[in-house]
Design a protein around this motif. Structure first.
Motif, PDB file in Angstrom:
ATOM      1  N   LYS A   1      74.976   7.104  -0.597  1.00 38.94           N
ATOM      2  CA  LYS A   1      73.542   7.056  -0.288  1.00 38.94           C
ATOM      3  C   LYS A   1      72.785   8.215  -0.940  1.00 38.94           C
ATOM      4  O   LYS A   1      71.728   8.040  -1.520  1.00 38.94           O
ATOM      5  CB  LYS A   1      73.329   7.136   1.230  1.00 38.94           C
ATOM      6  CG  LYS A   1      73.807   5.899   1.970  1.00 38.94           C
ATOM      7  CD  LYS A   1      72.714   4.843   2.043  1.00 38.94           C
ATOM      8  CE  LYS A   1      73.146   3.666   2.908  1.00 38.94           C
ATOM      9  NZ  LYS A   1      72.396   2.454   2.581  1.00 38.94           N
ATOM     10  N   ILE A   2      73.313   9.435  -0.769  1.00 40.47           N
ATOM     11  CA  ILE A   2      72.628  10.607  -1.294  1.00 40.47           C
ATOM     12  C   ILE A   2      73.643  11.458  -2.033  1.00 40.47           C
ATOM     13  O   ILE A   2      74.352  12.232  -1.412  1.00 40.47           O
ATOM     14  CB  ILE A   2      72.014  11.458  -0.154  1.00 40.47           C
ATOM     15  CG1 ILE A   2      72.601  11.006   1.184  1.00 40.47           C
ATOM     16  CG2 ILE A   2      70.520  11.477  -0.193  1.00 40.47           C
ATOM     17  CD1 ILE A   2      72.252  11.871   2.334  1.00 40.47           C
ATOM     18  N   SER A   3      73.708  11.317  -3.317  1.00 38.92           N
ATOM     19  CA  SER A   3      74.824  11.941  -4.014  1.00 38.92           C
ATOM     20  C   SER A   3      74.697  13.462  -4.062  1.00 38.92           C
ATOM     21  O   SER A   3      75.683  14.169  -3.925  1.00 38.92           O
ATOM     22  CB  SER A   3      74.949  11.366  -5.418  1.00 38.92           C
ATOM     23  OG  SER A   3      73.696  11.495  -6.067  1.00 38.92           O
TER      24      SER A   3
ATOM     25  N   VAL B   1      75.930  18.554   2.451  1.00 39.01           N
ATOM     26  CA  VAL B   1      75.009  19.131   3.437  1.00 39.01           C
ATOM     27  C   VAL B   1      74.834  18.171   4.606  1.00 39.01           C
ATOM     28  O   VAL B   1      74.954  18.544   5.772  1.00 39.01           O
ATOM     29  CB  VAL B   1      73.634  19.416   2.783  1.00 39.01           C
ATOM     30  CG1 VAL B   1      72.658  19.935   3.824  1.00 39.01           C
ATOM     31  CG2 VAL B   1      73.799  20.407   1.647  1.00 39.01           C
ATOM     32  N   VAL B   2      74.592  16.905   4.263  1.00 31.78           N
ATOM     33  CA  VAL B   2      74.382  15.906   5.308  1.00 31.78           C
ATOM     34  C   VAL B   2      75.644  15.735   6.137  1.00 31.78           C
ATOM     35  O   VAL B   2      75.606  15.680   7.368  1.00 31.78           O
ATOM     36  CB  VAL B   2      73.953  14.562   4.682  1.00 31.78           C
ATOM     37  CG1 VAL B   2      73.824  13.498   5.757  1.00 31.78           C
ATOM     38  CG2 VAL B   2      72.663  14.733   3.922  1.00 31.78           C
ATOM     39  N   LEU B   3      76.785  15.689   5.472  1.00 29.73           N
ATOM     40  CA  LEU B   3      78.061  15.513   6.172  1.00 29.73           C
ATOM     41  C   LEU B   3      78.266  16.615   7.213  1.00 29.73           C
ATOM     42  O   LEU B   3      78.570  16.353   8.378  1.00 29.73           O
ATOM     43  CB  LEU B   3      79.210  15.526   5.160  1.00 29.73           C
ATOM     44  CG  LEU B   3      80.594  15.408   5.774  1.00 29.73           C
ATOM     45  CD1 LEU B   3      80.799  13.997   6.306  1.00 29.73           C
ATOM     46  CD2 LEU B   3      81.675  15.734   4.760  1.00 29.73           C
TER      47      LEU B   3
ATOM     48  N   LEU C   1      76.011  16.361  10.162  1.00 34.16           N
ATOM     49  CA  LEU C   1      76.496  15.339  11.091  1.00 34.16           C
ATOM     50  C   LEU C   1      77.644  15.878  11.950  1.00 34.16           C
ATOM     51  O   LEU C   1      77.695  15.665  13.155  1.00 34.16           O
ATOM     52  CB  LEU C   1      76.978  14.114  10.317  1.00 34.16           C
ATOM     53  CG  LEU C   1      75.919  13.066  10.012  1.00 34.16           C
ATOM     54  CD1 LEU C   1      76.515  11.916   9.222  1.00 34.16           C
ATOM     55  CD2 LEU C   1      75.320  12.554  11.320  1.00 34.16           C
ATOM     56  N   VAL C   2      78.558  16.597  11.292  1.00 35.09           N
ATOM     57  CA  VAL C   2      79.699  17.156  12.023  1.00 35.09           C
ATOM     58  C   VAL C   2      79.209  18.131  13.091  1.00 35.09           C
ATOM     59  O   VAL C   2      79.661  18.103  14.241  1.00 35.09           O
ATOM     60  CB  VAL C   2      80.669  17.852  11.047  1.00 35.09           C
ATOM     61  CG1 VAL C   2      81.695  18.664  11.820  1.00 35.09           C
ATOM     62  CG2 VAL C   2      81.360  16.825  10.167  1.00 35.09           C
ATOM     63  N   ILE C   3      78.232  18.962  12.700  1.00 32.66           N
ATOM     64  CA  ILE C   3      77.698  19.929  13.677  1.00 32.66           C
ATOM     65  C   ILE C   3      77.046  19.192  14.833  1.00 32.66           C
ATOM     66  O   ILE C   3      77.219  19.560  15.998  1.00 32.66           O
ATOM     67  CB  ILE C   3      76.686  20.877  12.982  1.00 32.66           C
ATOM     68  CG1 ILE C   3      77.432  21.812  12.030  1.00 32.66           C
ATOM     69  CG2 ILE C   3      75.920  21.701  14.018  1.00 32.66           C
ATOM     70  CD1 ILE C   3      76.540  22.614  11.115  1.00 32.66           C
ATOM     71  N   LEU C   4      76.337  18.095  14.525  1.00 36.04           N
ATOM     72  CA  LEU C   4      75.705  17.309  15.595  1.00 36.04           C
ATOM     73  C   LEU C   4      76.755  16.734  16.546  1.00 36.04           C
ATOM     74  O   LEU C   4      76.608  16.805  17.771  1.00 36.04           O
ATOM     75  CB  LEU C   4      74.860  16.177  14.997  1.00 36.04           C
ATOM     76  CG  LEU C   4      73.522  16.600  14.391  1.00 36.04           C
ATOM     77  CD1 LEU C   4      72.769  15.387  13.847  1.00 36.04           C
ATOM     78  CD2 LEU C   4      72.674  17.339  15.441  1.00 36.04           C
ATOM     79  N   ILE C   5      77.827  16.177  15.978  1.00 34.20           N
ATOM     80  CA  ILE C   5      78.895  15.621  16.823  1.00 34.20           C
ATOM     81  C   ILE C   5      79.431  16.711  17.751  1.00 34.20           C
ATOM     82  O   ILE C   5      79.634  16.510  18.951  1.00 34.20           O
ATOM     83  CB  ILE C   5      80.045  15.054  15.962  1.00 34.20           C
ATOM     84  CG1 ILE C   5      79.570  13.823  15.193  1.00 34.20           C
ATOM     85  CG2 ILE C   5      81.251  14.688  16.845  1.00 34.20           C
ATOM     86  CD1 ILE C   5      80.620  13.232  14.262  1.00 34.20           C
TER      87      ILE C   5
END
Lengths: 236, 287
Positions: free
Chosen positions: B257-259, B264-266, B269-273
């Motif tokens: 989706k966002i190369s 950064v996005v990954l 997301l991990v921090i959010l989880i």
């Protein structure tokens, strides 16, 4: 058969066991009494190799061989098995798996199966619980399973560390009968107990430890009559 | 909806992270340490397979086994000669942590000196493509998935149905009692380190025909499997598998989706989880 000669055990710089000597003959039933922190458990753990005897300060012999300095699995392989304080079952293994692992050193599968049958006739209550996880058992059942696991190892000497702790009077009575029966089958037993009355009723010879030092020893029938023992441990 | 190829690529990544994370958690549950050099055992797995296939001409499946055994033995040596000596309670966890971090650089340097730093590519071992109409998958990738399933099933059988497996679980649950019944905690530690490193090596080996092999190939999978463990809940084997699955797909889909900012996005997301479930998905240890 088992002989402790003037052993010293230190935690950091503080001696927990001082100059303790103790003899257990084959087939004996010996009890070690003392208050909390007197060094009873430390003595058992020194025999099993879990804590180390201070270098150059005492020796432990089993069947004529020096065993202090050996690691716990080696000592277990020689036939000295401990039923530890607080049961220490493997909580996420089933009772059956706990028993099987009790016989971890038993290479003979046939013998293992025979032992399993023998143990289950001694503890019929465990039969229904074979597939229950260790942590699902009640305190009493856990203690029975822990003893059963000890017997699965086919021990020559069985060491009990506070088996009656946390059990109701009724269960304690049952436990006493079981331990007596194990002794009558010829297993050598060393029983560590805070419940002095229980220890003295079961065993034939007793050692009283205070502050890591041997205070008194003798036949349990004599210890039961001893004024000091009565006052300090029996509350009479 | 990303195309099927992206999901397939995610599944392949999941397979690596799962296998890596499983080995790390196994080691953690027995030795109580995180082996920071786990990724370098993965790298050695790839290199051993590369040389076995490309230089010695040994068939790929046998090379894979050789790599697992060789790297497993290396792991055992590392446990016996290094970890056992520094993993002492009175030292605290810092010493053994520093020791395994040092091993990252030691192993990467050693591999660079011995094998060179350039990428090596192994040609596809199982060429050909399975055409399913809607999308097509290479046999090589199907092989990765099947192999991973086999490894996981094998580990399940070993840990639940064999004597040594029960002994391993006993040590992780109550090491004192294990020692008292003749199960040597020291011996089990060596064996488990061997198994853990062999699993890392298998992950590296199975990837060798798909990704380039070089001395630094272990870094990203190591970080990813570490994340998988944290998401899954540290100490939980089930968590390692589920965490690995999630992370593989996340990584692949986000990258599609966002190369540019995919990492950064990954990590966000991990921090959010972890903000929602700090103990991880399977926080209570299942062992």
């Amino acid at each position: 058969m088992l002989e402790l000669k003037n052993i010293w055990v230190y935690y950091d710089k503080n001696p927990a066991v001082r100059d303790l000597s103790l003899t257990v003959n084959k087939g004996d039933f010996v009890t070690i009494l003392g208050a909390n922190g007197a060094g009873k458990s430390t003595t058992l753990n020194a025999i099993c190799g879990v804590v180390k005897v201070k270098k150059g300060k005492g020796e432990i012999f089993f069947k004529g061989k020096k065993i202090n300095g050996l690691r716990p699995p080696k000592i277990a392989a020689m036939g000295i098995i401990q039923v530890p304080e607080g049961r220490k079952l493997w909580p996420l293994l089933t009772v059956q798996e706990n028993l099987k692992l009790g016989a971890y050193l038993q290479k003979d599968r046939q013998k293992m199966k025979q032992n399993m049958e023998k143990v289950l006739t001694l503890f019929p209550d465990l039969k229904d619980k074979l597939h229950a996880k260790g942590r699902m058992l009640s305190g009493g059942q856990q203690q029975m399973a822990a003893i059963a696991r000890g017997l699965m190892a086919d021990p020559e000497v069985l060491l009990f560390d506070e088996p009656s702790l946390g059990l109701s009077p009724l269960l304690r009575q049952h436990l006493a009968e079981i331990i007596k029966e194990i002794s009558q089958h010829g297993t050598t037993i060393v029983l560590v107990e805070q419940n002095a009355r229980l220890g003295l009723m079961l065993a034939s010879y007793g050692y009283v430890i205070e502050n890591g030092e041997l205070k008194l020893q003798g036949k349990t029938s004599d210890l039961l009559k001893d004024e000091n023992v009565k006052k300090a441990y029996l509350g009479v | 909806m990303p195309p099927a190829a992206i999901w397939m690529d995610g599944l392949i990544q999941s397979c690596i992270y799962m296998t890596m994370a499983f080995g790390m958690v196994l080691v953690f549950s027995i030795l109580g340490i995180l082996n920071w050099a786990h990724g370098q055992f993965y790298m050695f797995g790839g290199i051993v397979v590369y040389y076995a296939v490309a230089a010695a001409g040994i068939p790929f499946p046998i090379s894979l086994l050789i790599s697992a055994v060789a790297v497993g033995v290396l792991g055992m040596l590392v446990e016996k000669l290094i970890i056992e000596r520094v993993n002492v309670p009175i030292y605290g966890p810092l010493y053994v942590g520093v020791a395994t971090i040092s091993l990252i650089f030691f192993f990467e340097g050693a591999a660079s000196m011995l094998f060179g730093m350039q990428d090596k590519g192994l040609s596809m071992v199982y060429p050909g493509v399975l055409d399913l109409g809607v999308f097509s998958v290479s046999y090589q990738k199907i092989g990765v998935v099947i192999f991973t399933v086999i490894v996981m099933v094998a580990m399940y059988i070993v840990l639940n149905l064999t004597k040594i497996g029960l002994a391993i679980r006993a040590v992780s649950q109550e090491p004192v009692a294990a020692n008292l019944y003749g199960i040597s905690v020291k011996r089990i530690s060596v064996i488990v380190m061997g198994i853990g490193c062999a699993m890392a090596a298998m992950a590296g080996s199975i990837m060798a025909p798909i990704y380039p092999v070089n001395p630094f190939m272990g870094r990203i999978p190591m970080i990813m499997s570490l994340l998988a463990i944290v998401i899954g809940g540290i100490g939980s084997l089930t968590g390692a598998i589920v965490g690995g699955l999630i992370l593989g797909f996340l990584n692949s889909v986000i990258a599609y989706k966002i190369s540019y900012f995919s990492e950064v996005v990954l990590f966000i997301l991990v921090i959010l989880i972890l903000l929602v479930r700090p103990q991880g998905l399977f926080g209570a240890s299942l062992k």
